[in-house]
Motif scaffolding. Structure first.
Motif, short mmCIF file in Angstrom:
data_model
loop_
_atom_site.label_atom_id
_atom_site.label_comp_id
_atom_site.label_asym_id
_atom_site.label_seq_id
_atom_site.Cartn_x
_atom_site.Cartn_y
_atom_site.Cartn_z
N UNK A 1 0.66 -1.27 0.48
CA UNK A 1 -0.01 0.21 0.14
C UNK A 1 1.13 1.31 -0.01
N UNK A 2 0.67 2.67 0.11
CA UNK A 2 0.90 3.58 -0.29
C UNK A 2 0.38 4.39 0.43
N UNK A 3 0.64 5.02 0.88
CA UNK A 3 0.68 6.48 2.26
C UNK A 3 0.94 7.37 1.76
N UNK A 4 0.56 8.48 2.28
CA UNK A 4 1.39 10.32 2.24
C UNK A 4 1.60 11.19 3.54
N UNK A 5 2.86 11.42 3.19
CA UNK A 5 3.12 12.09 4.72
C UNK A 5 2.75 13.32 4.47
N UNK A 6 3.34 14.37 5.67
CA UNK A 6 2.21 15.98 5.41
C UNK A 6 2.15 16.23 4.34
N UNK A 7 3.91 16.37 3.28
CA UNK A 7 4.18 17.21 3.00
C UNK A 7 3.89 16.55 1.17
N UNK A 9 4.28 13.90 -0.08
CA UNK A 9 5.49 12.16 -1.04
C UNK A 9 4.26 11.65 -0.42
N UNK A 10 4.59 10.26 -1.02
CA UNK A 10 4.44 8.99 -0.96
C UNK A 10 5.32 8.32 -0.56
N UNK A 11 4.41 6.65 -0.22
CA UNK A 11 5.70 5.74 0.59
C UNK A 11 4.96 4.74 1.13
N UNK A 12 5.68 3.71 1.00
CA UNK A 12 4.82 2.72 0.89
C UNK A 12 5.14 1.94 2.69
N UNK A 13 3.55 1.30 2.46
CA UNK A 13 3.36 0.88 3.81
C UNK A 13 3.30 -0.52 4.10
N UNK A 14 3.09 -0.97 5.05
CA UNK A 14 2.88 -2.71 4.72
C UNK A 14 1.60 -2.56 6.01
N UNK A 15 0.35 -2.85 5.73
CA UNK A 15 -0.59 -2.84 7.03
C UNK A 15 -1.08 -3.96 7.47
N UNK A 16 -1.29 -4.29 8.85
CA UNK A 16 -1.92 -5.32 9.06
C UNK A 16 -3.13 -4.39 10.22
N UNK A 17 -4.30 -5.62 10.25
CA UNK A 17 -5.44 -6.09 10.84
C UNK A 17 -5.69 -6.33 11.68
N UNK A 18 -6.37 -5.83 13.34
CA UNK A 18 -7.06 -7.40 13.47
C UNK A 18 -8.22 -6.75 14.09
N UNK A 32 -5.68 -1.63 13.07
CA UNK A 32 -3.96 -1.47 11.81
C UNK A 32 -3.91 -0.77 12.11
N UNK A 33 -2.35 -1.22 12.13
CA UNK A 33 -0.73 -0.74 12.16
C UNK A 33 -0.71 -0.95 10.95
N UNK A 34 0.36 0.28 10.01
CA UNK A 34 1.06 0.43 9.84
C UNK A 34 2.84 0.68 9.58
N UNK A 35 3.46 0.13 8.53
CA UNK A 35 4.59 0.62 8.69
C UNK A 35 5.63 0.57 7.59
N UNK A 36 6.00 2.00 7.70
CA UNK A 36 6.79 1.92 6.65
C UNK A 36 7.77 1.87 6.32
N UNK A 37 7.74 0.64 4.92
CA UNK A 37 9.18 0.12 4.67
C UNK A 37 9.67 0.64 2.75
N UNK A 38 9.83 1.66 3.31
CA UNK A 38 10.77 1.52 2.40
C UNK A 38 12.15 1.83 2.45
N UNK A 39 12.43 1.73 3.39
CA UNK A 39 14.41 0.93 3.22
C UNK A 39 14.31 -0.63 3.42
N UNK A 40 12.52 -1.27 3.64
CA UNK A 40 12.89 -2.23 2.34
C UNK A 40 12.63 -2.31 1.08
N UNK A 41 11.65 -1.73 0.28
CA UNK A 41 11.77 -1.73 -0.34
C UNK A 41 13.05 -1.13 -2.02
N UNK A 42 13.94 -0.12 -0.64
CA UNK A 42 15.46 0.24 -1.22
C UNK A 42 15.48 -0.70 -1.66
N UNK A 43 15.98 -2.02 -0.70
CA UNK A 43 16.96 -2.84 -0.89
C UNK A 43 16.34 -3.68 -1.97
N UNK A 44 15.42 -4.33 -1.42
CA UNK A 44 14.78 -5.32 -2.92
C UNK A 44 14.82 -4.54 -4.57
#
Length: 241
Positions: A1-7, A9-18, A32-44
């Protein structure tokens, strides 16, 4: 999923729900818990680029490359390897080194020697190897082998094969010419380091006649010895005296 920062800019997130339920099992809330996975995507992305570069390099080389793990399972190969060894599709898709080995040995003049060397290198995973393979149809390949290491640990073996048939044929052709010539042939480096190949007659047979000349050699004589530049020049001056 893609989220948007206050400025913005867009960044990828991993969203888990319960789902939270009450004592009757009825849903009452959603966490719902969202995690910024920008670093992981860059590594991939960097990993994909690296793999693409390696694959391109592997396919662009003139050598046939085969990579096998410690269990004898084929890890990777390039198309040149399949071409050199004429591996059929059914064996290629199986990715079993033992089946490939069984297929290729019948093409060789010394299948037993080939298999023995393969077994020796598998039994000594830290060793490197280099030898020449002669085929029944006249092909000649050079074989190189090195251990594959990850963080210093041997995890497999890399085999490299190069077709040197044309080079070996040319070498044999010129070797025959040198051995059968009736003249003396000097091969010299720019520094004057030379090797002389003599077959039947002295250097006089290849040079204009002079008052003084070197003695003839016997028809069976063959000599190959190093000579310095000054020695060669001195011999040539002697021919002109």
């Amino acid at each position: 999923m893609i989220n948007r920062r206050k400025d913005g800019t867009k960044f990828p997130i991993h969203l888990s729900t319960n789902i939270i339920r009450d004592e009757t099992g009825t849903p009452v809330a959603l966490i719902g818990v969202s995690t910024d996975i920008t670093a992981r995507k860059q590594a991939e992305m960097e990993l994909r680029n690296t793999l693409s570069l390696l694959a391109g390099t592997l396919e662009s080389t003139a050598d046939g490359i085969l990579v096998v793990d410690r269990n004898g399972k084929v890890s990777s190969y390039n198309e040149k390897f399949l071409e050199l060894w004429r591996i059929p599709e059914e064996i290629k898709d199986n990715r079993d080194d033992s089946r490939m080995l069984e297929y290729v040995v019948d093409q060789l003049k010394d299948p037993q020697g080939f298999q023995t060397r393969v077994s020796e290198l598998y039994d000594h995973p830290d060793e490197e190897g280099h030898d020449v393979l002669e085929f029944n149809d006249g092909r000649v390949y050079e074989r190189y082998s090195k251990p594959q290491r990850v963080e210093g640990k041997v995890v497999g073996r890399v085999w490299s094969f190069r077709d040197v048939t044309a080079r070996k044929t040319a070498e044999e052709k010129y070797r025959t010419l040198f051995e059968e010539t009736k003249d003396v042939v000097f091969i010299s480096t720019p520094k004057g380091d030379s090797w002389t190949s003599i077959r039947q007659v002295s250097i006089c047979s290849a040079m204009p006649r002079r008052k003084s000349c070197c003695k003839s050699t016997s028809p069976q004589s063959s000599m190959r010895e190093p000579a310095r530049e000054n020695d060669i020049r001195r011999n040539w001056r002697g021919l002109d005296s």
